[in-house]
Design a protein around this motif. Structure first.
Motif, PDB file in Angstrom:
ATOM      1  N   GLY A  25       0.789  -1.232   0.000  1.00 26.67           N
ATOM      2  CA  GLY A  25       0.000   0.000   0.000  1.00 26.67           C
ATOM      3  C   GLY A  25       0.822   1.284   0.000  1.00 26.67           C
ATOM      4  O   GLY A  25       0.275   2.367   0.141  1.00 26.67           O
ATOM      5  N   THR A  26       2.113   1.170  -0.181  1.00 28.27           N
ATOM      6  CA  THR A  26       2.945   2.379  -0.211  1.00 28.27           C
ATOM      7  C   THR A  26       2.932   3.031  -1.598  1.00 28.27           C
ATOM      8  O   THR A  26       3.399   4.155  -1.762  1.00 28.27           O
ATOM      9  CB  THR A  26       4.409   2.080   0.198  1.00 28.27           C
ATOM     10  OG1 THR A  26       4.874   0.979  -0.589  1.00 28.27           O
ATOM     11  CG2 THR A  26       4.502   1.733   1.673  1.00 28.27           C
ATOM     12  N   GLY A  27       2.417   2.294  -2.605  1.00 27.39           N
ATOM     13  CA  GLY A  27       2.307   2.856  -3.951  1.00 27.39           C
ATOM     14  C   GLY A  27       3.318   2.272  -4.931  1.00 27.39           C
ATOM     15  O   GLY A  27       3.526   2.840  -6.005  1.00 27.39           O
ATOM     16  N   LYS A  28       3.905   1.122  -4.599  1.00 30.74           N
ATOM     17  CA  LYS A  28       4.935   0.540  -5.470  1.00 30.74           C
ATOM     18  C   LYS A  28       4.420   0.266  -6.883  1.00 30.74           C
ATOM     19  O   LYS A  28       5.040   0.667  -7.859  1.00 30.74           O
ATOM     20  CB  LYS A  28       5.479  -0.788  -4.881  1.00 30.74           C
ATOM     21  CG  LYS A  28       6.169  -0.666  -3.568  1.00 30.74           C
ATOM     22  CD  LYS A  28       6.662  -2.013  -3.081  1.00 30.74           C
ATOM     23  CE  LYS A  28       5.585  -3.061  -2.949  1.00 30.74           C
ATOM     24  NZ  LYS A  28       4.554  -2.742  -1.927  1.00 30.74           N
ATOM     25  N   SER A  29       3.283  -0.454  -6.979  1.00 37.29           N
ATOM     26  CA  SER A  29       2.797  -0.851  -8.310  1.00 37.29           C
ATOM     27  C   SER A  29       2.391   0.365  -9.133  1.00 37.29           C
ATOM     28  O   SER A  29       2.820   0.506 -10.285  1.00 37.29           O
ATOM     29  CB  SER A  29       1.590  -1.787  -8.197  1.00 37.29           C
ATOM     30  OG  SER A  29       1.972  -2.983  -7.606  1.00 37.29           O
ATOM     31  N   SER A  30       1.586   1.249  -8.527  1.00 37.75           N
ATOM     32  CA  SER A  30       1.117   2.419  -9.295  1.00 37.75           C
ATOM     33  C   SER A  30       2.295   3.269  -9.734  1.00 37.75           C
ATOM     34  O   SER A  30       2.361   3.724 -10.875  1.00 37.75           O
ATOM     35  CB  SER A  30       0.173   3.294  -8.464  1.00 37.75           C
ATOM     36  OG  SER A  30      -0.522   2.558  -7.535  1.00 37.75           O
ATOM     37  N   ARG A 169      -5.879   3.452   1.616  1.00 37.15           N
ATOM     38  CA  ARG A 169      -5.702   3.228   0.169  1.00 37.15           C
ATOM     39  C   ARG A 169      -6.210   1.846  -0.226  1.00 37.15           C
ATOM     40  O   ARG A 169      -6.920   1.688  -1.205  1.00 37.15           O
ATOM     41  CB  ARG A 169      -4.221   3.336  -0.207  1.00 37.15           C
ATOM     42  CG  ARG A 169      -3.683   4.748  -0.107  1.00 37.15           C
ATOM     43  CD  ARG A 169      -2.182   4.746  -0.319  1.00 37.15           C
ATOM     44  NE  ARG A 169      -1.595   6.031  -0.011  1.00 37.15           N
ATOM     45  CZ  ARG A 169      -0.286   6.252   0.018  1.00 37.15           C
ATOM     46  NH1 ARG A 169       0.563   5.275  -0.249  1.00 37.15           N
ATOM     47  NH2 ARG A 169       0.185   7.456   0.312  1.00 37.15           N
ATOM     48  N   ARG A 170      -5.811   0.825   0.542  1.00 38.55           N
ATOM     49  CA  ARG A 170      -6.208  -0.543   0.226  1.00 38.55           C
ATOM     50  C   ARG A 170      -7.714  -0.703   0.331  1.00 38.55           C
ATOM     51  O   ARG A 170      -8.333  -1.346  -0.504  1.00 38.55           O
ATOM     52  CB  ARG A 170      -5.548  -1.538   1.201  1.00 38.55           C
ATOM     53  CG  ARG A 170      -4.177  -1.950   0.790  1.00 38.55           C
ATOM     54  CD  ARG A 170      -4.236  -3.088  -0.240  1.00 38.55           C
ATOM     55  NE  ARG A 170      -2.923  -3.313  -0.790  1.00 38.55           N
ATOM     56  CZ  ARG A 170      -2.522  -2.928  -2.007  1.00 38.55           C
ATOM     57  NH1 ARG A 170      -3.339  -2.336  -2.830  1.00 38.55           N
ATOM     58  NH2 ARG A 170      -1.308  -3.158  -2.419  1.00 38.55           N
ATOM     59  N   GLU A 173      -9.827   0.129  -2.537  1.00 38.78           N
ATOM     60  CA  GLU A 173      -9.837  -0.803  -3.678  1.00 38.78           C
ATOM     61  C   GLU A 173     -10.823  -1.938  -3.463  1.00 38.78           C
ATOM     62  O   GLU A 173     -11.156  -2.664  -4.388  1.00 38.78           O
ATOM     63  CB  GLU A 173      -8.453  -1.451  -3.834  1.00 38.78           C
ATOM     64  CG  GLU A 173      -7.373  -0.498  -4.269  1.00 38.78           C
ATOM     65  CD  GLU A 173      -6.017  -1.186  -4.263  1.00 38.78           C
ATOM     66  OE1 GLU A 173      -5.808  -2.152  -3.505  1.00 38.78           O
ATOM     67  OE2 GLU A 173      -5.164  -0.744  -5.023  1.00 38.78           O
ATOM     68  N   LEU A 218       1.892  12.562   0.163  1.00 35.55           N
ATOM     69  CA  LEU A 218       2.089  12.911  -1.257  1.00 35.55           C
ATOM     70  C   LEU A 218       0.983  12.308  -2.120  1.00 35.55           C
ATOM     71  O   LEU A 218       0.481  11.224  -1.813  1.00 35.55           O
ATOM     72  CB  LEU A 218       3.445  12.380  -1.758  1.00 35.55           C
ATOM     73  CG  LEU A 218       4.699  12.866  -1.031  1.00 35.55           C
ATOM     74  CD1 LEU A 218       5.941  12.199  -1.638  1.00 35.55           C
ATOM     75  CD2 LEU A 218       4.821  14.388  -1.116  1.00 35.55           C
ATOM     76  N   THR A 219       0.637  13.002  -3.202  1.00 37.01           N
ATOM     77  CA  THR A 219      -0.278  12.391  -4.177  1.00 37.01           C
ATOM     78  C   THR A 219       0.547  11.413  -5.016  1.00 37.01           C
ATOM     79  O   THR A 219       1.795  11.501  -5.052  1.00 37.01           O
ATOM     80  CB  THR A 219      -0.887  13.450  -5.122  1.00 37.01           C
ATOM     81  OG1 THR A 219       0.185  14.011  -5.893  1.00 37.01           O
ATOM     82  CG2 THR A 219      -1.621  14.532  -4.352  1.00 37.01           C
ATOM     83  N   LEU A 220      -0.168  10.528  -5.713  1.00 31.77           N
ATOM     84  CA  LEU A 220       0.539   9.582  -6.588  1.00 31.77           C
ATOM     85  C   LEU A 220       1.363  10.345  -7.634  1.00 31.77           C
ATOM     86  O   LEU A 220       2.506   9.981  -7.920  1.00 31.77           O
ATOM     87  CB  LEU A 220      -0.476   8.646  -7.252  1.00 31.77           C
ATOM     88  CG  LEU A 220       0.076   7.646  -8.257  1.00 31.77           C
ATOM     89  CD1 LEU A 220       1.143   6.754  -7.628  1.00 31.77           C
ATOM     90  CD2 LEU A 220      -1.048   6.795  -8.838  1.00 31.77           C
TER      91      LEU A 220
HETATM   92  N1  LIG Z   1       0.530   8.640  -3.017  1.00 30.45           N
HETATM   93  C1  LIG Z   1      -0.684   8.073  -3.071  1.00 30.45           C
HETATM   94  N2  LIG Z   1      -1.761   8.727  -2.568  1.00 30.45           N
HETATM   95  C2  LIG Z   1      -2.991   8.163  -2.589  1.00 30.45           C
HETATM   96  N3  LIG Z   1      -3.262   6.933  -3.084  1.00 30.45           N
HETATM   97  C3  LIG Z   1      -2.243   6.242  -3.582  1.00 30.45           C
HETATM   98  C4  LIG Z   1      -0.903   6.760  -3.598  1.00 30.45           C
HETATM   99  N4  LIG Z   1      -0.097   5.834  -4.160  1.00 30.45           N
HETATM  100  C5  LIG Z   1      -0.893   4.786  -4.461  1.00 30.45           C
HETATM  101  N5  LIG Z   1      -2.168   5.024  -4.144  1.00 30.45           N
HETATM  102  C6  LIG Z   1      -3.329   4.113  -4.268  1.00 30.45           C
HETATM  103  O1  LIG Z   1      -3.175   3.167  -3.212  1.00 30.45           O
HETATM  104  C7  LIG Z   1      -3.524   1.861  -3.647  1.00 30.45           C
HETATM  105  C8  LIG Z   1      -2.326   0.921  -3.413  1.00 30.45           C
HETATM  106  O2  LIG Z   1      -1.279   1.307  -4.300  1.00 30.45           O
HETATM  107  P1  LIG Z   1      -0.297   0.241  -4.952  1.00 30.45           P
HETATM  108  O3  LIG Z   1       0.457   0.963  -5.996  1.00 30.45           O
HETATM  109  O4  LIG Z   1      -1.036  -0.997  -5.342  1.00 30.45           O
HETATM  110  O5  LIG Z   1       0.650  -0.073  -3.688  1.00 30.45           O
HETATM  111  P2  LIG Z   1       1.647  -1.294  -3.439  1.00 30.45           P
HETATM  112  O6  LIG Z   1       2.037  -1.816  -4.777  1.00 30.45           O
HETATM  113  O7  LIG Z   1       2.785  -0.683  -2.684  1.00 30.45           O
HETATM  114  O8  LIG Z   1       0.888  -2.288  -2.611  1.00 30.45           O
HETATM  115  C9  LIG Z   1      -3.929   1.988  -5.100  1.00 30.45           C
HETATM  116  O9  LIG Z   1      -5.350   2.050  -5.158  1.00 30.45           O
HETATM  117  C10 LIG Z   1      -3.312   3.298  -5.558  1.00 30.45           C
HETATM  118  O10 LIG Z   1      -4.075   3.939  -6.558  1.00 30.45           O
END
Ligand SMILES: Nc1ncnc2c1ncn2[C@@H]1O[C@H](COP(=O)(O)OP(=O)(O)O)[C@@H](O)[C@H]1O
Ligand SMILES: Nc1ccn([C@@H]2O[C@H](COP(=O)(O)OP(=O)(O)O)[C@@H](O)[C@H]2O)c(=O)n1
Length: 242
Positions: A25-30, A169-170, A173, A218-220
């Protein structure tokens, strides 16, 4: 005189290798997908591979908490990852696994399977092979990419965020009852992080030379911009020493 100009969105670095690690949930994939798409790099989601092998174990009646049984079967499934960041794919024995690997059943079993050394050895080798053959360079995301899989990566980034932000964030989804139960989502996340950080073989850890980015506030888009800048700097450094 005619001059040909490359029209990539940003300066596409030549075969730069980027490792992105951090908890769930740290945003790795996105972030990894967006950075790779902007810079014309390939993308590898190693978490999807651990999920895929876990899905195969569950489908084949293997007790995921029996490490010997998991180890004995670790070589059996054929796992293929497609590395286009705009349409990443994953198949197991030829079947599309991208949907089923995201179920709650797989999510709760994956840390047990990924702690088995034979599973890690097999997937680490596969990940190195994919990274080596990525002619345009690659962004690889996971838990142990900077420490174990690609310790010579040109750039290592470790993403963090508070447990509250990650759970919010999770749960955004999820659907139905799961979406409203923020406390349960947070508890499951923290438990999985503890298992991933506490295992003996190749635990979730920040490499000593990784850049840490706290994404809580931070925003994505801001995270993507920050990592793109880091990749461009690393590519210039790599170019200077090549
Ligand atoms: N900086 C951010 N702020 C708000 N939401 C985010 C941010 N980065 C990612 N997200 C959202 O959080 C969720 C988890 O992100 P994801 O990229 O799957 O994380 P990870 O791969 O680290 O588990 C997704 O729905 C994504 O759109
Ligand atoms: N390089 C990696 C990547 C994932 N994993 C395992 O795979 C699980 C799922 O990874 P993921 O990246 O899909 O997880 P999320 O962050 O998307 O929830 C993790 O909880 C780890 O147990 C690992 O052990 N090593």
């Amino acid at each position: 005189m005619f001059v040909t100009v490359e029209t990539a969105a940003r300066t596409a670095p030549a075969a730069v290798i980027v490792a992105i690690d951090g908890p769930s949930g740290t945003g790795k994939s996105s972030t990894s997908k967006a950075v790779a798409a902007q810079l014309g790099l390939q993308y590898l989601d190693t978490g999807a591979q651990y999920r895929a092998i876990t899905w195969w174990m569950l489908n084949n009646g293997i007790d995921v908490h029996d490490a010997e049984a998991v180890a004995a079967a670790a070589d059996k499934p054929a796992i293929i990852s497609g590395t286009d960041p705009r349409t990443p794919t994953i198949t197991v024995d030829g079947a599309d696994a991208s949907g089923p690997i995201r179920t709650q059943q797989v999510t709760s079993a994956v840390s047990a399977v990924s702690a088995v050394p034979e599973v890690r050895a097999r997937l680490t080798e596969l990940q190195r092979t994919i990274a080596r053959s990525a002619e345009r360079g690659v962004v690889v995301e996971g838990r142990d990419i900077g420490t174990t899989v690609l310790p010579d990566a040109d750039l290592k980034v470790f993403l963090t965020a508070s447990a509250e932000a990650r759970a919010a964030r999770r749960s955004g989804e999820l659907t139905g009852k799961e979406a409203t139960d923020l406390a349960a989502t947070r508890e499951a996340l923290v438990k999985r992080d503890a298992a991933d950080s506490g295992r003996k073989t190749s635990p979730l850890a920040k490499a000593a030379d990784a850049d840490e980015v706290d994404t809580t506030e931070l925003t994505l888009e801001q995270v993507v911009e920050c990592v793109v800048t880091l990749v461009e700097k690393a590519a210039r450094r790599a170019g200077q020493t090549a």
